[in-house]
Design a protein around this motif. Structure first.
Motif, PDB file in Angstrom:
ATOM      1  N   VAL A  99      -0.528  11.276  52.334  1.00  0.00           N
ATOM      2  CA  VAL A  99      -0.998  10.288  53.309  1.00  0.00           C
ATOM      3  C   VAL A  99      -2.521  10.263  53.360  1.00  0.00           C
ATOM      4  CG1 VAL A  99      -1.088   9.726  55.771  1.00  0.00           C
ATOM      5  CG2 VAL A  99       1.085  10.358  54.721  1.00  0.00           C
ATOM      6  N   LEU A 100      -3.145  11.430  53.378  1.00  0.00           N
ATOM      7  CA  LEU A 100      -4.601  11.495  53.453  1.00  0.00           C
ATOM      8  C   LEU A 100      -5.249  11.024  52.165  1.00  0.00           C
ATOM      9  CD1 LEU A 100      -4.947  14.939  55.276  1.00  0.00           C
ATOM     10  CD2 LEU A 100      -5.247  12.662  56.268  1.00  0.00           C
ATOM     11  N   ALA A 101      -4.640  11.312  51.025  1.00  0.00           N
ATOM     12  CA  ALA A 101      -5.217  10.900  49.745  1.00  0.00           C
ATOM     13  C   ALA A 101      -5.100   9.397  49.544  1.00  0.00           C
ATOM     14  CB  ALA A 101      -4.538  11.645  48.600  1.00  0.00           C
ATOM     15  N   THR A 154      -1.731  33.161  58.551  1.00  0.00           N
ATOM     16  CA  THR A 154      -2.444  32.141  59.322  1.00  0.00           C
ATOM     17  C   THR A 154      -3.957  32.306  59.193  1.00  0.00           C
ATOM     18  OG1 THR A 154      -0.626  32.052  60.916  1.00  0.00           O
ATOM     19  CG2 THR A 154      -2.729  31.129  61.608  1.00  0.00           C
ATOM     20  N   GLY A 155      -4.436  33.547  59.307  1.00  0.00           N
ATOM     21  CA  GLY A 155      -5.874  33.781  59.215  1.00  0.00           C
ATOM     22  C   GLY A 155      -6.426  33.524  57.827  1.00  0.00           C
ATOM     23  N   VAL A 156      -5.748  34.066  56.816  1.00  0.00           N
ATOM     24  CA  VAL A 156      -6.220  33.887  55.436  1.00  0.00           C
ATOM     25  C   VAL A 156      -6.129  32.420  55.031  1.00  0.00           C
ATOM     26  CG1 VAL A 156      -5.735  34.450  53.024  1.00  0.00           C
ATOM     27  CG2 VAL A 156      -5.680  36.242  54.757  1.00  0.00           C
ATOM     28  N   GLY A 157      -5.040  31.751  55.436  1.00  0.00           N
ATOM     29  CA  GLY A 157      -4.902  30.338  55.102  1.00  0.00           C
ATOM     30  C   GLY A 157      -6.008  29.490  55.687  1.00  0.00           C
ATOM     31  N   SER A 158      -6.404  29.794  56.925  1.00  0.00           N
ATOM     32  CA  SER A 158      -7.493  29.037  57.545  1.00  0.00           C
ATOM     33  C   SER A 158      -8.786  29.171  56.745  1.00  0.00           C
ATOM     34  CB  SER A 158      -7.712  29.525  58.977  1.00  0.00           C
ATOM     35  OG  SER A 158      -6.565  29.333  59.768  1.00  0.00           O
ATOM     36  N   VAL A 159      -9.060  30.396  56.274  1.00  0.00           N
ATOM     37  CA  VAL A 159     -10.302  30.640  55.543  1.00  0.00           C
ATOM     38  C   VAL A 159     -10.260  30.013  54.150  1.00  0.00           C
ATOM     39  CG1 VAL A 159     -11.793  32.414  54.556  1.00  0.00           C
ATOM     40  CG2 VAL A 159     -10.783  32.748  56.818  1.00  0.00           C
ATOM     41  N   ILE A 160      -9.202  30.321  53.393  1.00  0.00           N
ATOM     42  CA  ILE A 160      -9.126  29.850  52.008  1.00  0.00           C
ATOM     43  C   ILE A 160      -9.005  28.333  51.946  1.00  0.00           C
ATOM     44  CG2 ILE A 160      -7.709  29.868  49.922  1.00  0.00           C
ATOM     45  CD1 ILE A 160      -7.052  32.759  50.481  1.00  0.00           C
ATOM     46  N   LEU A 161      -8.096  27.777  52.721  1.00  0.00           N
ATOM     47  CA  LEU A 161      -7.903  26.329  52.674  1.00  0.00           C
ATOM     48  C   LEU A 161      -9.059  25.591  53.338  1.00  0.00           C
ATOM     49  CD1 LEU A 161      -4.067  26.271  53.309  1.00  0.00           C
ATOM     50  CD2 LEU A 161      -5.279  25.987  51.148  1.00  0.00           C
ATOM     51  N   GLY A 162      -9.749  26.247  54.260  1.00  0.00           N
ATOM     52  CA  GLY A 162     -10.977  25.655  54.787  1.00  0.00           C
ATOM     53  C   GLY A 162     -12.042  25.551  53.708  1.00  0.00           C
ATOM     54  N   PHE A 163     -12.117  26.563  52.855  1.00  0.00           N
ATOM     55  CA  PHE A 163     -13.047  26.535  51.721  1.00  0.00           C
ATOM     56  C   PHE A 163     -12.694  25.386  50.774  1.00  0.00           C
ATOM     57  CE2 PHE A 163     -14.199  27.829  47.396  1.00  0.00           C
ATOM     58  CZ  PHE A 163     -15.541  28.150  47.554  1.00  0.00           C
ATOM     59  N   VAL A 164     -11.391  25.190  50.534  1.00  0.00           N
ATOM     60  CA  VAL A 164     -10.959  24.086  49.673  1.00  0.00           C
ATOM     61  C   VAL A 164     -11.279  22.741  50.317  1.00  0.00           C
ATOM     62  CG1 VAL A 164      -8.959  22.979  48.598  1.00  0.00           C
ATOM     63  CG2 VAL A 164      -9.147  25.476  48.621  1.00  0.00           C
ATOM     64  N   ALA A 165     -11.047  22.632  51.621  1.00  0.00           N
ATOM     65  CA  ALA A 165     -11.297  21.373  52.319  1.00  0.00           C
ATOM     66  C   ALA A 165     -12.765  20.984  52.252  1.00  0.00           C
ATOM     67  CB  ALA A 165     -10.838  21.475  53.770  1.00  0.00           C
ATOM     68  N   ARG A 209     -14.680  21.353  49.854  1.00  0.00           N
ATOM     69  CA  ARG A 209     -15.034  20.899  48.503  1.00  0.00           C
ATOM     70  C   ARG A 209     -14.120  19.807  47.965  1.00  0.00           C
ATOM     71  NH1 ARG A 209     -16.853  25.388  49.830  1.00  0.00           N
ATOM     72  NH2 ARG A 209     -18.687  26.368  48.907  1.00  0.00           N
ATOM     73  N   ALA A 210     -12.923  19.703  48.499  1.00  0.00           N
ATOM     74  CA  ALA A 210     -11.974  18.718  47.974  1.00  0.00           C
ATOM     75  C   ALA A 210     -11.317  17.903  49.082  1.00  0.00           C
ATOM     76  CB  ALA A 210     -10.894  19.429  47.148  1.00  0.00           C
ATOM     77  N   ALA A 211     -11.949  17.834  50.235  1.00  0.00           N
ATOM     78  CA  ALA A 211     -11.469  17.056  51.378  1.00  0.00           C
ATOM     79  C   ALA A 211     -10.163  17.630  51.911  1.00  0.00           C
ATOM     80  CB  ALA A 211     -11.296  15.582  51.014  1.00  0.00           C
ATOM     81  N   TYR A 212      -9.698  17.058  53.029  1.00  0.00           N
ATOM     82  CA  TYR A 212      -8.475  17.559  53.647  1.00  0.00           C
ATOM     83  C   TYR A 212      -7.265  17.387  52.739  1.00  0.00           C
ATOM     84  CZ  TYR A 212     -11.179  17.652  57.983  1.00  0.00           C
ATOM     85  OH  TYR A 212     -12.120  17.918  58.945  1.00  0.00           O
TER      86      TYR A 212
END
Length: 413
Positions: free
Chosen positions: A288-290, A344-355, A357-360
């Protein structure tokens, strides 16, 4: 289930404790920002909280054996809420981090104790529904506490929220006093024939909940902002309630999953369907976002993800109880909670890093791939690892020992 001694006080205590936690979860980082601190410090308040949570969860099974459920849960509820009053003293960095860390200690001990206590109190044939009902009380507490904390800040200020959280946590501590004074069962010395290493038994259920928890870290952190970015008008309507929609779906499906487990007499039937639902939900978010589709598709995605996550939460916990002997109930609870909270904590950090650089959409694409890894592990375990389940004093073998009345044939004696 409802007649089990201490079950209702446990639910009320958990509701109050998680209510106190939910009130402060979004408020403390916001207070850090309003005090002029950086976003790094604001994020660190949650990071420190989660770090002490996981560290405490490692130690909690031993405390439950040595001290018992009642005193551990009373102290945990007290430690979860009362340090909130420390934020009244100062909004300096040291105060924000110190009192967040203290609250994490209480949260870590409480989360392990409450899940294990349910398995100790409730008859095995009702354990699925009891675990599901626990999820309902946790979910309602979060659905009320998360928005209530932010509303109280805007209406009455931070000090009111801190005092309210402390009072609610003290209610939890008082209710914990009504819990039966039992201890976790002592582990037998040595290893019985046929026993399997604990990590082999819990790895796959832990991986299932961990992969979806990592995705939840991204969903809880970025979905409201993503909704507003996609459609500022409609997003303003549904953005603030998306997490409540996900939480509500999680509660309902978690309880239904427990009912199914009780009906069939074993856990696992809804595990893979739940993982597939979770994958479909987060993949739909990415799509949906893409593609810039209507923001209302995200509501469907949230229901799918939340419902699937709720089913997996219950199945993973019941699966660990089923695979491990009765003497390791507290270890099963500890592993489940660590997999959830660390994910939950690791996902927030890692996927935040991805977001960044590659948007949500990129972050949710990676999240879907992570969930797919968990699905693959569960499928392989079903095919190759069925022999890993211990046959000594676990819930499955105890269920088999429950006498079942025979139906009359109608042909007389």
């Amino acid at each position: 289930m409802w007649k089990a001694p201490g079950f209702i006080p446990t639910l009320v205590a958990v509701f109050a404790a998680f209510g106190a936690w939910s009130l402060l979860l979004p408020v403390v980082p916001l207070a850090a920002l309003d005090a002029g601190h950086s976003a790094t410090i604001a994020g660190a308040t949650t990071g420190v909280f989660m770090a002490t949570t996981v560290a405490t969860q490692i130690l909690t099974p031993a405390m439950l054996r040595r001290i018992g459920y009642n005193p551990v849960m009373v102290a945990a509820a007290f430690t979860l809420g009362v340090p909130a009053l420390g934020h009244l003293l100062d909004d300096a960095v040291w105060a924000l981090l110190l009192f967040s860390a203290l609250r994490g200690i209480g949260f870590g001990a409480l989360t392990v104790a409450e899940s294990a206590l349910i398995a100790e109190l409730v008859p095995a044939r009702f354990l699925g529904q009891a675990s599901g009902m626990l999820g309902v009380f946790l979910g309602v507490a979060q659905m009320i506490g998360l928005p209530a904390g932010l509303w109280m800040v805007g209406r009455f200020g931070y000090d009111t929220v801190y005092v309210t959280a402390a009072v609610v946590a003290l209610v939890a501590a008082l209710m914990c006093l009504r819990i039966p004074r039992i201890r976790a069962q002592a582990r037998p010395r040595g290893r019985a024939a046929g026993d399997v290493s604990m990590w082999k038994l819990v790895l796959v259920p832990a991986l299932a909940v961990n992969t979806l928890a990592m995705s939840f870290g991204a969903v809880s952190s970025f979905l409201p902002a993503a909704v507003l970015e996609l459609d500022p008008v409609a997003g303003a309507v549904i953005g603030g309630v998306m997490l409540s929609i996900i939480g509500g779906a999680s509660m309902v499906l978690r309880y239904i999953s427990g009912m199914v487990a009780d009906r069939v007499g074993r856990a696992g039937l809804t595990m893979i369907p739940g993982q597939i639902m979770g994958f479909a939900g987060v993949a739909l978010m990415a799509l949906v976002l893409a593609q810039g589709w209507s923001v209302w598709w995200l509501v469907l995605a949230g229901v799918l993800f939340g419902g699937g996550f709720g089913m997996v939460q219950n199945e993973a916990l019941l699966g660990m109880f089923q695979r491990l002997p009765r003497t390791k109930v507290s270890e099963a609870s500890a592993v489940w909670n660590m997999a959830y909270d660390a994910g939950t904590g690791v996902g927030s950090v890692i996927l935040g890093f991805v977001a960044a650089r590659a948007a949500y959409s990129g972050a949710y694409t990676v999240a879907a791939a992570i969930v797919a890894v968990g699905i693959l592990a569960t499928v392989l375990d079903r095919v190759l690892g069925a022999h890993r389940v211990t046959e000594h004093n676990n819930i499955r073998t105890r269920l088999r020992q429950i006498p079942v009345p025979r139906r009359s044939t109608g042909k007389g004696p």
